[in-house]
Scaffold this motif. Structure first.
Motif, PDB file in Angstrom:
ATOM      1  N   SER A 162       0.782  -1.261   0.197  1.00  0.00           N
ATOM      2  CA  SER A 162       0.021   0.035   0.095  1.00  0.00           C
ATOM      3  C   SER A 162       0.879   1.272   0.000  1.00  0.00           C
ATOM      4  N   VAL A 163       1.910   1.193   0.743  1.00  0.00           N
ATOM      5  CA  VAL A 163       2.761   2.417   0.828  1.00  0.00           C
ATOM      6  C   VAL A 163       3.501   2.670  -0.418  1.00  0.00           C
ATOM      7  N   LEU A 164       4.000   1.575  -1.213  1.00  0.00           N
ATOM      8  CA  LEU A 164       4.189   1.383  -2.578  1.00  0.00           C
ATOM      9  C   LEU A 164       3.634   2.336  -3.460  1.00  0.00           C
ATOM     10  N   GLY A 165       2.290   1.695  -3.419  1.00  0.00           N
ATOM     11  CA  GLY A 165       1.177   2.382  -4.268  1.00  0.00           C
ATOM     12  C   GLY A 165       0.916   4.087  -4.059  1.00  0.00           C
ATOM     13  N   GLU A 166       0.982   4.306  -2.610  1.00  0.00           N
ATOM     14  CA  GLU A 166       0.897   5.921  -2.280  1.00  0.00           C
ATOM     15  C   GLU A 166       2.113   6.629  -2.938  1.00  0.00           C
ATOM     16  N   GLY A 167       3.295   5.933  -2.836  1.00  0.00           N
ATOM     17  CA  GLY A 167       4.518   6.723  -3.388  1.00  0.00           C
ATOM     18  C   GLY A 167       4.512   6.859  -4.946  1.00  0.00           C
ATOM     19  N   LEU A 168       3.984   5.896  -5.608  1.00  0.00           N
ATOM     20  CA  LEU A 168       3.997   5.786  -6.913  1.00  0.00           C
ATOM     21  C   LEU A 168       2.936   6.638  -7.476  1.00  0.00           C
ATOM     22  N   SER A 169       1.868   7.018  -6.733  1.00  0.00           N
ATOM     23  CA  SER A 169       0.874   8.081  -7.247  1.00  0.00           C
ATOM     24  C   SER A 169       1.361   9.433  -7.079  1.00  0.00           C
ATOM     25  N   ALA A 170       2.416   9.593  -5.899  1.00  0.00           N
ATOM     26  CA  ALA A 170       2.794  11.019  -5.598  1.00  0.00           C
ATOM     27  C   ALA A 170       3.787  11.114  -6.817  1.00  0.00           C
ATOM     28  N   ILE A 171       4.805  10.201  -7.130  1.00  0.00           N
ATOM     29  CA  ILE A 171       5.714  10.320  -8.203  1.00  0.00           C
ATOM     30  C   ILE A 171       4.867  10.632  -9.351  1.00  0.00           C
ATOM     31  N   ALA A 172       3.819   9.906  -9.826  1.00  0.00           N
ATOM     32  CA  ALA A 172       3.105   9.962 -11.005  1.00  0.00           C
ATOM     33  C   ALA A 172       2.309  11.531 -11.246  1.00  0.00           C
ATOM     34  N   ALA A 173       2.422  12.106  -9.965  1.00  0.00           N
ATOM     35  CA  ALA A 173       1.642  13.367  -9.732  1.00  0.00           C
ATOM     36  C   ALA A 173       2.975  14.388  -9.862  1.00  0.00           C
ATOM     37  N   GLY A 174       3.969  14.133 -10.003  1.00  0.00           N
ATOM     38  CA  GLY A 174       5.248  15.175 -10.213  1.00  0.00           C
ATOM     39  C   GLY A 174       6.105  15.371  -9.206  1.00  0.00           C
ATOM     40  N   GLN A 175       5.614  14.505  -7.797  1.00  0.00           N
ATOM     41  CA  GLN A 175       6.443  14.919  -6.779  1.00  0.00           C
ATOM     42  C   GLN A 175       8.084  14.471  -6.754  1.00  0.00           C
ATOM     43  N   ALA A 176       9.126  15.325  -6.570  1.00  0.00           N
ATOM     44  CA  ALA A 176      10.226  14.868  -6.750  1.00  0.00           C
ATOM     45  C   ALA A 176      11.106  14.609  -5.291  1.00  0.00           C
ATOM     46  N   SER A 177      10.371  14.447  -4.390  1.00  0.00           N
ATOM     47  CA  SER A 177      10.980  13.757  -3.269  1.00  0.00           C
ATOM     48  C   SER A 177       9.929  13.293  -2.359  1.00  0.00           C
ATOM     49  N   ILE A 178      10.494  12.344  -1.722  1.00  0.00           N
ATOM     50  CA  ILE A 178       9.709  11.379  -0.607  1.00  0.00           C
ATOM     51  C   ILE A 178      10.486  11.480   0.735  1.00  0.00           C
ATOM     52  N   ASP A 179       9.792  12.028   1.677  1.00  0.00           N
ATOM     53  CA  ASP A 179      10.385  12.282   3.045  1.00  0.00           C
ATOM     54  C   ASP A 179      10.330  10.958   3.911  1.00  0.00           C
ATOM     55  N   VAL A 180      11.408  10.295   3.994  1.00  0.00           N
ATOM     56  CA  VAL A 180      11.387   9.048   4.786  1.00  0.00           C
ATOM     57  C   VAL A 180      11.876   9.309   6.091  1.00  0.00           C
ATOM     58  N   SER A 181      12.099  10.556   6.543  1.00  0.00           N
ATOM     59  CA  SER A 181      12.881  10.514   7.858  1.00  0.00           C
ATOM     60  C   SER A 181      12.102  10.073   8.933  1.00  0.00           C
ATOM     61  N   GLY A 182      10.995   9.982   8.969  1.00  0.00           N
ATOM     62  CA  GLY A 182       9.971   9.460  10.116  1.00  0.00           C
ATOM     63  C   GLY A 182       9.734   8.066  10.052  1.00  0.00           C
ATOM     64  N   VAL A 183      10.589   7.236   8.993  1.00  0.00           N
ATOM     65  CA  VAL A 183      10.295   5.915   8.944  1.00  0.00           C
ATOM     66  C   VAL A 183      11.034   5.349  10.140  1.00  0.00           C
ATOM     67  N   THR A 184      10.557   4.475  11.048  1.00  0.00           N
ATOM     68  CA  THR A 184      11.318   3.920  12.199  1.00  0.00           C
ATOM     69  C   THR A 184      11.309   2.460  12.236  1.00  0.00           C
ATOM     70  N   ALA A 185      10.195   1.874  11.624  1.00  0.00           N
ATOM     71  CA  ALA A 185      10.345   0.295  11.594  1.00  0.00           C
ATOM     72  C   ALA A 185      10.467  -0.071   9.925  1.00  0.00           C
ATOM     73  N   VAL A 186      11.523  -0.870   9.767  1.00  0.00           N
ATOM     74  CA  VAL A 186      11.667  -1.206   8.374  1.00  0.00           C
ATOM     75  C   VAL A 186      12.382  -2.457   8.462  1.00  0.00           C
ATOM     76  N   ASP A 187      12.160  -3.111   7.019  1.00  0.00           N
ATOM     77  CA  ASP A 187      12.621  -4.339   6.940  1.00  0.00           C
ATOM     78  C   ASP A 187      13.326  -4.434   5.445  1.00  0.00           C
ATOM     79  N   SER A 188      13.551  -5.611   4.826  1.00  0.00           N
ATOM     80  CA  SER A 188      13.992  -5.326   3.532  1.00  0.00           C
ATOM     81  C   SER A 188      13.090  -4.818   2.283  1.00  0.00           C
ATOM     82  N   SER A 189      11.779  -5.140   2.910  1.00  0.00           N
ATOM     83  CA  SER A 189      10.750  -4.397   1.907  1.00  0.00           C
ATOM     84  C   SER A 189      10.906  -2.933   1.708  1.00  0.00           C
ATOM     85  N   ALA A 190      11.335  -2.201   2.723  1.00  0.00           N
ATOM     86  CA  ALA A 190      11.611  -0.802   2.649  1.00  0.00           C
ATOM     87  C   ALA A 190      12.449  -0.452   1.635  1.00  0.00           C
TER      88      ALA A 190
END
Length: 101
Positions: A15-43
């Motif tokens: 779901s996060v992938l899809g949200e980010g892809l939508s943002a990129i498709a809308a022309g966003q040139a940055s994604i702020d990942v600074s608040g991501v605290t729980a990650v695994d290889s999927s990130a």
């Protein structure tokens, strides 16, 4: 600017992938990942997919400063240069081309 929540793991990566892809498709040139605290290889896979999507649009994509845990995973998998500083957009094909000449 799109900013995923605190968790980016296998449980919500799709779901996060899809949200980010939508943002990129809308022309966003940055994604702020600074608040991501729980990650695994999927990130890492998600960030790489976002980078590829931006490249396909001919655009650069900036993630800002990666959180330490995400940076550690990127280092472990050897993909830090692709995620940090926009390397992997125009620079990678150029250097690959240079090696063939």
């Amino acid at each position: 600017m799109f900013k995923p929540g605190a968790s980016l793991t296998v449980k919500n990566a799709s779901s996060v992938l899809g949200e980010g892809l939508s943002a990129i498709a809308a022309g966003q040139a940055s994604i702020d990942v600074s608040g991501v605290t729980a990650v695994d290889s999927s990130a890492v896979a998600t960030l790489l997919a976002w980078r590829r999507a931006a490249q396909a649009r001919g655009a650069a994509l900036d993630f800002g400063t990666l959180p330490a845990n995400l940076q550690s995973l990127a280092d472990l998998y050897g993909v830090s240069p692709l995620l940090n500083g926009g390397v992997g957009s125009a620079a990678a094909p150029t250097s690959a081309t240079d090696r063939h000449h």
